[in-house]
Motif scaffolding. Structure first.
Motif, PDB file in Angstrom:
ATOM      1  N   ALA A  17      -1.249  16.888  -2.363  1.00 47.72           N
ATOM      2  CA  ALA A  17      -1.105  16.039  -3.548  1.00 47.72           C
ATOM      3  C   ALA A  17       0.287  15.425  -3.660  1.00 47.72           C
ATOM      4  CB  ALA A  17      -1.451  16.834  -4.807  1.00 47.72           C
ATOM      5  N   PRO A  18       1.377  16.191  -3.601  1.00 46.91           N
ATOM      6  CA  PRO A  18       2.685  15.543  -3.699  1.00 46.91           C
ATOM      7  C   PRO A  18       2.983  14.596  -2.545  1.00 46.91           C
ATOM      8  CG  PRO A  18       2.931  17.884  -3.226  1.00 46.91           C
ATOM      9  CD  PRO A  18       1.505  17.654  -3.594  1.00 46.91           C
ATOM     10  N   VAL A  19       2.512  14.930  -1.341  1.00 45.42           N
ATOM     11  CA  VAL A  19       2.767  14.026  -0.210  1.00 45.42           C
ATOM     12  C   VAL A  19       2.051  12.687  -0.411  1.00 45.42           C
ATOM     13  CG1 VAL A  19       2.393  13.708   2.261  1.00 45.42           C
ATOM     14  CG2 VAL A  19       3.216  15.892   1.414  1.00 45.42           C
ATOM     15  N   LEU A  20       0.779  12.726  -0.812  1.00 45.49           N
ATOM     16  CA  LEU A  20       0.040  11.488  -1.035  1.00 45.49           C
ATOM     17  C   LEU A  20       0.626  10.684  -2.200  1.00 45.49           C
ATOM     18  CD1 LEU A  20      -3.662  12.634  -0.527  1.00 45.49           C
ATOM     19  CD2 LEU A  20      -2.238  11.317   1.029  1.00 45.49           C
ATOM     20  N   LEU A  21       1.022  11.362  -3.263  1.00 44.76           N
ATOM     21  CA  LEU A  21       1.615  10.647  -4.392  1.00 44.76           C
ATOM     22  C   LEU A  21       2.962  10.031  -4.005  1.00 44.76           C
ATOM     23  CD1 LEU A  21       0.740  13.204  -7.208  1.00 44.76           C
ATOM     24  CD2 LEU A  21      -0.233  10.918  -6.911  1.00 44.76           C
ATOM     25  N   ALA A  22       3.740  10.736  -3.203  1.00 43.82           N
ATOM     26  CA  ALA A  22       5.004  10.164  -2.735  1.00 43.82           C
ATOM     27  C   ALA A  22       4.748   8.953  -1.848  1.00 43.82           C
ATOM     28  CB  ALA A  22       5.795  11.222  -1.975  1.00 43.82           C
ATOM     29  N   MET A  23       3.733   9.026  -0.984  1.00 47.33           N
ATOM     30  CA  MET A  23       3.388   7.875  -0.153  1.00 47.33           C
ATOM     31  C   MET A  23       2.926   6.705  -1.012  1.00 47.33           C
ATOM     32  SD  MET A  23       1.417   9.846   2.959  1.00 47.33           S
ATOM     33  CE  MET A  23       0.965   8.334   3.808  1.00 47.33           C
ATOM     34  N   ALA A  24       2.207   6.998  -2.097  1.00 46.68           N
ATOM     35  CA  ALA A  24       1.769   5.929  -2.997  1.00 46.68           C
ATOM     36  C   ALA A  24       2.962   5.220  -3.630  1.00 46.68           C
ATOM     37  CB  ALA A  24       0.855   6.509  -4.078  1.00 46.68           C
ATOM     38  N   VAL A  25       3.960   5.996  -4.040  1.00 47.07           N
ATOM     39  CA  VAL A  25       5.153   5.382  -4.645  1.00 47.07           C
ATOM     40  C   VAL A  25       5.889   4.519  -3.631  1.00 47.07           C
ATOM     41  CG1 VAL A  25       7.378   5.879  -5.710  1.00 47.07           C
ATOM     42  CG2 VAL A  25       5.379   7.234  -6.340  1.00 47.07           C
ATOM     43  N   VAL A  26       6.080   5.051  -2.431  1.00 45.37           N
ATOM     44  CA  VAL A  26       6.824   4.307  -1.403  1.00 45.37           C
ATOM     45  C   VAL A  26       6.094   3.028  -1.021  1.00 45.37           C
ATOM     46  CG1 VAL A  26       7.657   4.410   0.967  1.00 45.37           C
ATOM     47  CG2 VAL A  26       7.959   6.365  -0.535  1.00 45.37           C
ATOM     48  N   ILE A  27       4.768   3.104  -0.811  1.00 46.00           N
ATOM     49  CA  ILE A  27       4.006   1.920  -0.417  1.00 46.00           C
ATOM     50  C   ILE A  27       3.981   0.898  -1.547  1.00 46.00           C
ATOM     51  CG2 ILE A  27       1.712   1.118   0.260  1.00 46.00           C
ATOM     52  CD1 ILE A  27       1.305   3.789   1.650  1.00 46.00           C
ATOM     53  N   THR A  28       3.903   1.359  -2.790  1.00 49.98           N
ATOM     54  CA  THR A  28       3.908   0.429  -3.912  1.00 49.98           C
ATOM     55  C   THR A  28       5.210  -0.357  -3.974  1.00 49.98           C
ATOM     56  OG1 THR A  28       2.463   1.907  -5.163  1.00 49.98           O
ATOM     57  CG2 THR A  28       3.656   0.234  -6.401  1.00 49.98           C
ATOM     58  N   VAL A  29       6.309   0.325  -3.787  1.00 48.90           N
ATOM     59  CA  VAL A  29       7.612  -0.347  -3.844  1.00 48.90           C
ATOM     60  C   VAL A  29       7.822  -1.244  -2.632  1.00 48.90           C
ATOM     61  CG1 VAL A  29      10.105   0.014  -3.909  1.00 48.90           C
ATOM     62  CG2 VAL A  29       8.594   1.475  -5.264  1.00 48.90           C
ATOM     63  N   ALA A  30       7.480  -0.737  -1.438  1.00 45.75           N
ATOM     64  CA  ALA A  30       7.731  -1.517  -0.221  1.00 45.75           C
ATOM     65  C   ALA A  30       6.753  -2.673  -0.055  1.00 45.75           C
ATOM     66  CB  ALA A  30       7.664  -0.598   0.997  1.00 45.75           C
ATOM     67  N   GLY A  31       5.508  -2.485  -0.456  1.00 51.61           N
ATOM     68  CA  GLY A  31       4.508  -3.533  -0.256  1.00 51.61           C
ATOM     69  C   GLY A  31       4.067  -4.207  -1.529  1.00 51.61           C
ATOM     70  N   ARG A  32       4.991  -4.376  -2.465  1.00 52.40           N
ATOM     71  CA  ARG A  32       4.618  -4.956  -3.761  1.00 52.40           C
ATOM     72  C   ARG A  32       4.170  -6.404  -3.647  1.00 52.40           C
ATOM     73  NH1 ARG A  32       9.947  -4.284  -3.183  1.00 52.40           N
ATOM     74  NH2 ARG A  32      11.349  -6.076  -3.428  1.00 52.40           N
ATOM     75  N   ARG A  33       4.541  -7.095  -2.565  1.00 50.60           N
ATOM     76  CA  ARG A  33       4.176  -8.498  -2.400  1.00 50.60           C
ATOM     77  C   ARG A  33       2.890  -8.680  -1.600  1.00 50.60           C
ATOM     78  NH1 ARG A  33       9.764  -8.399  -1.710  1.00 50.60           N
ATOM     79  NH2 ARG A  33      10.930  -9.601  -3.281  1.00 50.60           N
ATOM     80  N   ASP A  34       2.317  -7.605  -1.124  1.00 50.34           N
ATOM     81  CA  ASP A  34       1.110  -7.684  -0.308  1.00 50.34           C
ATOM     82  C   ASP A  34      -0.054  -7.038  -1.063  1.00 50.34           C
ATOM     83  OD1 ASP A  34       0.115  -8.214   2.641  1.00 50.34           O
ATOM     84  OD2 ASP A  34      -0.741  -6.303   2.036  1.00 50.34           O
ATOM     85  N   THR A  35      -1.146  -7.769  -1.160  1.00 49.90           N
ATOM     86  CA  THR A  35      -2.294  -7.275  -1.932  1.00 49.90           C
ATOM     87  C   THR A  35      -2.908  -6.043  -1.288  1.00 49.90           C
ATOM     88  OG1 THR A  35      -2.740  -9.540  -2.655  1.00 49.90           O
ATOM     89  CG2 THR A  35      -4.500  -7.930  -2.932  1.00 49.90           C
ATOM     90  N   VAL A  36      -3.081  -6.078   0.033  1.00 53.29           N
ATOM     91  CA  VAL A  36      -3.681  -4.928   0.715  1.00 53.29           C
ATOM     92  C   VAL A  36      -2.807  -3.688   0.555  1.00 53.29           C
ATOM     93  CG1 VAL A  36      -4.454  -4.046   2.941  1.00 53.29           C
ATOM     94  CG2 VAL A  36      -4.868  -6.432   2.343  1.00 53.29           C
ATOM     95  N   ALA A  37      -1.487  -3.847   0.645  1.00 52.07           N
ATOM     96  CA  ALA A  37      -0.587  -2.704   0.475  1.00 52.07           C
ATOM     97  C   ALA A  37      -0.694  -2.120  -0.926  1.00 52.07           C
ATOM     98  CB  ALA A  37       0.855  -3.138   0.768  1.00 52.07           C
ATOM     99  N   ARG A  38      -0.827  -2.983  -1.928  1.00 52.10           N
ATOM    100  CA  ARG A  38      -0.971  -2.465  -3.296  1.00 52.10           C
ATOM    101  C   ARG A  38      -2.273  -1.682  -3.449  1.00 52.10           C
ATOM    102  NH1 ARG A  38       1.385  -7.556  -4.744  1.00 52.10           N
ATOM    103  NH2 ARG A  38      -0.695  -8.432  -4.989  1.00 52.10           N
ATOM    104  N   PHE A  39      -3.347  -2.182  -2.865  1.00 54.50           N
ATOM    105  CA  PHE A  39      -4.613  -1.451  -2.944  1.00 54.50           C
ATOM    106  C   PHE A  39      -4.519  -0.119  -2.181  1.00 54.50           C
ATOM    107  CE2 PHE A  39      -6.658  -5.515  -4.175  1.00 54.50           C
ATOM    108  CZ  PHE A  39      -7.408  -5.046  -5.232  1.00 54.50           C
ATOM    109  N   ILE A  40      -3.843  -0.130  -1.050  1.00 53.04           N
ATOM    110  CA  ILE A  40      -3.667   1.121  -0.313  1.00 53.04           C
ATOM    111  C   ILE A  40      -2.881   2.126  -1.143  1.00 53.04           C
ATOM    112  CG2 ILE A  40      -2.507   2.125   1.691  1.00 53.04           C
ATOM    113  CD1 ILE A  40      -3.238  -0.412   3.230  1.00 53.04           C
ATOM    114  N   ALA A  41      -1.827   1.640  -1.815  1.00 55.69           N
ATOM    115  CA  ALA A  41      -1.044   2.538  -2.676  1.00 55.69           C
ATOM    116  C   ALA A  41      -1.893   3.110  -3.801  1.00 55.69           C
ATOM    117  CB  ALA A  41       0.159   1.785  -3.242  1.00 55.69           C
ATOM    118  N   VAL A  42      -2.726   2.276  -4.391  1.00 53.92           N
ATOM    119  CA  VAL A  42      -3.619   2.771  -5.448  1.00 53.92           C
ATOM    120  C   VAL A  42      -4.584   3.813  -4.885  1.00 53.92           C
ATOM    121  CG1 VAL A  42      -5.475   2.102  -7.019  1.00 53.92           C
ATOM    122  CG2 VAL A  42      -3.416   0.702  -6.867  1.00 53.92           C
ATOM    123  N   GLY A  43      -5.096   3.549  -3.662  1.00 52.10           N
ATOM    124  CA  GLY A  43      -5.993   4.535  -3.047  1.00 52.10           C
ATOM    125  C   GLY A  43      -5.317   5.870  -2.801  1.00 52.10           C
TER     126      GLY A  43
END
Length: 624
Positions: A407-433
């Protein structure tokens, strides 16, 4: 060209109009002259005059000139231009009897020849398999005779195919014969290597690569994708029969033919042949993984084969993408070639499978990041590979870590992907997933029942829950920052999203305080202290929302005010329905006093701040 044409037609129409008016006037003058001559008697002439001089009538032109009025007619160009006459529509020719139906074009009967050729390929290759396998089992012929017969048959079929291809209309039959001969030779090499063991495996693989590469080179020379398919598809279906099942040697042969078929596709848009070569390497690898799960004991070789198959899929995609027109299908076929690596956890140790999945995810992510500098790697290709990288990373996390760490690893990955891929739609959906999956795992280790009854967790589980609670709040903030205010969702969706995220934040805050209280003070006082802190945090968050709303324009205050009111209502409900009956002693006194004071200060301060801002806004409008 059309303007001068219409001008000439207009002038001619005006001329004819003027001439018709002149003729009408001449006709009227002649009628008037006839009437005058009829009414006046004619004086008699002497006979000699009559006989000497014939009766003479004045010519019409002088008379017509005399009859014309003194005002001249305007030139034809002065008349208004007449529109051109409509085109004459010719009626359609009468339908002849018996000609109502147009003759249908002749049907393309080439499919019959192709179907017969494919059937011939299948039957002939099955006969070759019977010659190599069943005859050996029954001991009908000597091995040398069986192998030689298969080789002679393969060579004869290829020679006949080359001759037939030079004749008109012989391409279909030539492709079928050549494919049969090449596949027969390939299976002959497999039999020599795996059944009779006359040559070693490396030599057999080299000979097989030469045979397959030569046959597919013939397909490239003839520019026939059908020939390549007729070589690969029967091999995929019949080669396991020759080797007695899916073995490591068969996997090696399939990887060899897959690599050989890649070379002949350079510069060709042969998507179906690419799908066949991906199947040739992926299908036996997946079966090999299942066999390894049941104890085949070939883990090291199979892991290397899976890596080679994934490498061939990625290299093949990078090489063939510039020449294909359907890049999305090519990207999906590449992902299909990566399935053995993604499924490695079925057969290998968790650490090995996790390293393979992590390596694949990193490789795909690197290709996505530099994809705009690679020819043929378009946006849709990068999006598909980014999604595949996310799936591989998710598999790696699930395999590598224990449950409370996931759980913490996936949530940390979600935060990192959200910040790094904020301009990409697919990256935002991956972060939400990642956030949703991590949140579900978090709920499994911190269920709502742990907030109602005091539940003491082990220290690692409690620390994981505390870290996950903080990461849930961080993921929610990052998600709001990356989605809201960018025009990606409408206002109604924003309200629903904010409500769901607010519930997640409230739950995470409550779980954090209760878990920390139980970890520090036990199931008694620690549990009560945690709930007291949770209620105070709820009312503090409501105060923060009201303060945020007070600093916004009047039109933008509705959403934060609604959230603050919802938190106040939730705090009051928790205070009277749960804290009043559950908390004991000073915890109950403290929570009521603190919440009451916060509500008093929040109400007075918010009202004063709003009045001050409205007064300032009114003064600004008056000055304007």
């Amino acid at each position: 060209m059309s303007a001068p044409h219409h001008a000439v037609v207009s002038r001619l129409a005006a001329d004819f109009t003027a001439m018709s008016e002149q003729f009408a006037r001449v006709s009227a003058d002649l009628a008037e002259l006839d009437r005058l001559l009829t009414e006046q008697p004619i004086a008699p002439h002497p006979p000699q005059a009559v006989s000497a001089q014939p009766h003479y009538m004045p010519p019409p032109v002088p008379y017509m000139q005399a009859a014309v009025p003194t005002a001249p007619y305007p030139p034809p160009a002065a008349y208004p231009a007449q529109p051109p006459p409509p085109p004459i529509q010719t009626p359609p020719p009468p339908v002849q009897p018996g000609a109502e139906r147009q003759p249908k074009p002749p049907r393309d009967a080439s499919w019959i020849g192709k179907a017969l050729a494919i059937a011939g390929v299948a039957v002939t290759l099955i006969g070759v398999v019977f010659l190599l396998v069943l005859a050996a089992q029954a001991g009908i012929l000597r091995p040398e005779i069986r192998v030689a017969a298969g080789a002679l048959l393969a060579g004869a079929l290829v020679v006949i195919a080359v001759r037939l291809n030079a004749r008109p209309g012989g391409r279909v039959g030539a492709s079928a014969l050549a494919a049969t001969g090449i596949a027969a030779a390939y299976m002959d090499v497999i039999a020599v290597t795996s059944i009779y063991h006359w040559i070693s495996a490396p030599v057999g693989l080299l000979i097989a690569a030469l045979v397959g590469g030569g046959g597919l080179t013939l397909a490239r020379r003839w520019n026939s994708q059908q020939l390549g398919l007729l070589v690969l598809v029967p091999l995929i279906a019949l080669a396991p029969t020759v080797t007695g099942g899916v073995t490591m040697l068969l996997i090696a042969f399939m990887l060899a033919i897959s690599a050989a078929s890649l070379l002949v596709q350079l510069g060709r848009d042969w998507l179906w042949l690419h799908a066949a070569r991906i199947t040739a390497s992926t299908y036996p690898l997946l079966i090999g993984l299942v066999a390894e799960y049941f104890g085949d004991h070939n883990a090291a070789l199979l892991a290397a084969a899976c890596g080679i198959g994934a490498l061939l899929a990625i290299i093949g995609a990078l090489v063939l993408l510039p020449s294909t027109t359907n890049r999305a299908a090519m990207a999906l076929l590449t992902v299909a070639g990566l399935l053995p690596v993604m499924s490695a956890a079925v057969a290998f140790e968790p650490m090995v499978a996790a390293l393979m999945a992590f390596g694949l995810a990193a490789a795909l992510l690197a290709l996505v990041l530099v994809g705009d500098r690679l020819q043929g790697v378009s946006l849709i290709v990068r999006q598909i590979w980014l999604a595949a990288s996310a799936v591989s990373a998710l598999i790696a996390v699930a395999v590598a870590f224990d449950g409370e760490i996931v759980a913490p690893v996936l949530l940390a990955m979600a935060v990192v992907i959200t910040v790094a891929g904020r301009r990409d739609t697919v990256a935002r959906f991956i972060a939400v997933g990642f956030g949703v999956i991590g949140g579900l795992v978090y709920l499994a280790y911190a269920p709502p029942t742990s907030l109602v009854r005091a539940t003491e967790l082990s220290t690692p589980d409690a620390v994981a829950v505390l870290v996950s609670s903080v990461l849930v709040i961080a993921a929610v903030v990052a998600t709001v920052w990356s989605w809201v205010g960018r025009g990606l969702v409408d206002s109604q969706a924003v309200r629903v999203l904010m409500a769901a995220l607010a519930v997640a934040v409230v739950y995470a805050v409550t779980t954090f305080t209760v878990t920390a209280g139980v970890l520090a003070g036990g199931e008694g006082g620690g549990f009560f202290a945690g709930h007291m802190a949770a209620t105070i945090c709820w009312i503090a968050m409501a105060a923060a929302l009201f303060a945020f709303a007070a600093r916004r324009d009047r039109d933008d205050r509705s959403l934060p005010i609604a959230g603050g009111l919802a938190l106040v209502a939730g705090s009051m409900a928790k205070l009277f329905l749960f804290d009043l009956g559950t908390l004991d002693g000073m915890f109950r006194v403290a929570v009521f006093i603190v919440v009451g004071l916060v509500l008093l200060g929040m109400g007075a301060g918010y009202a004063r701040l709003l009045a001050s801002q409205d007064q300032q806004a009114s003064q600004d409008r008056q000055q304007m």
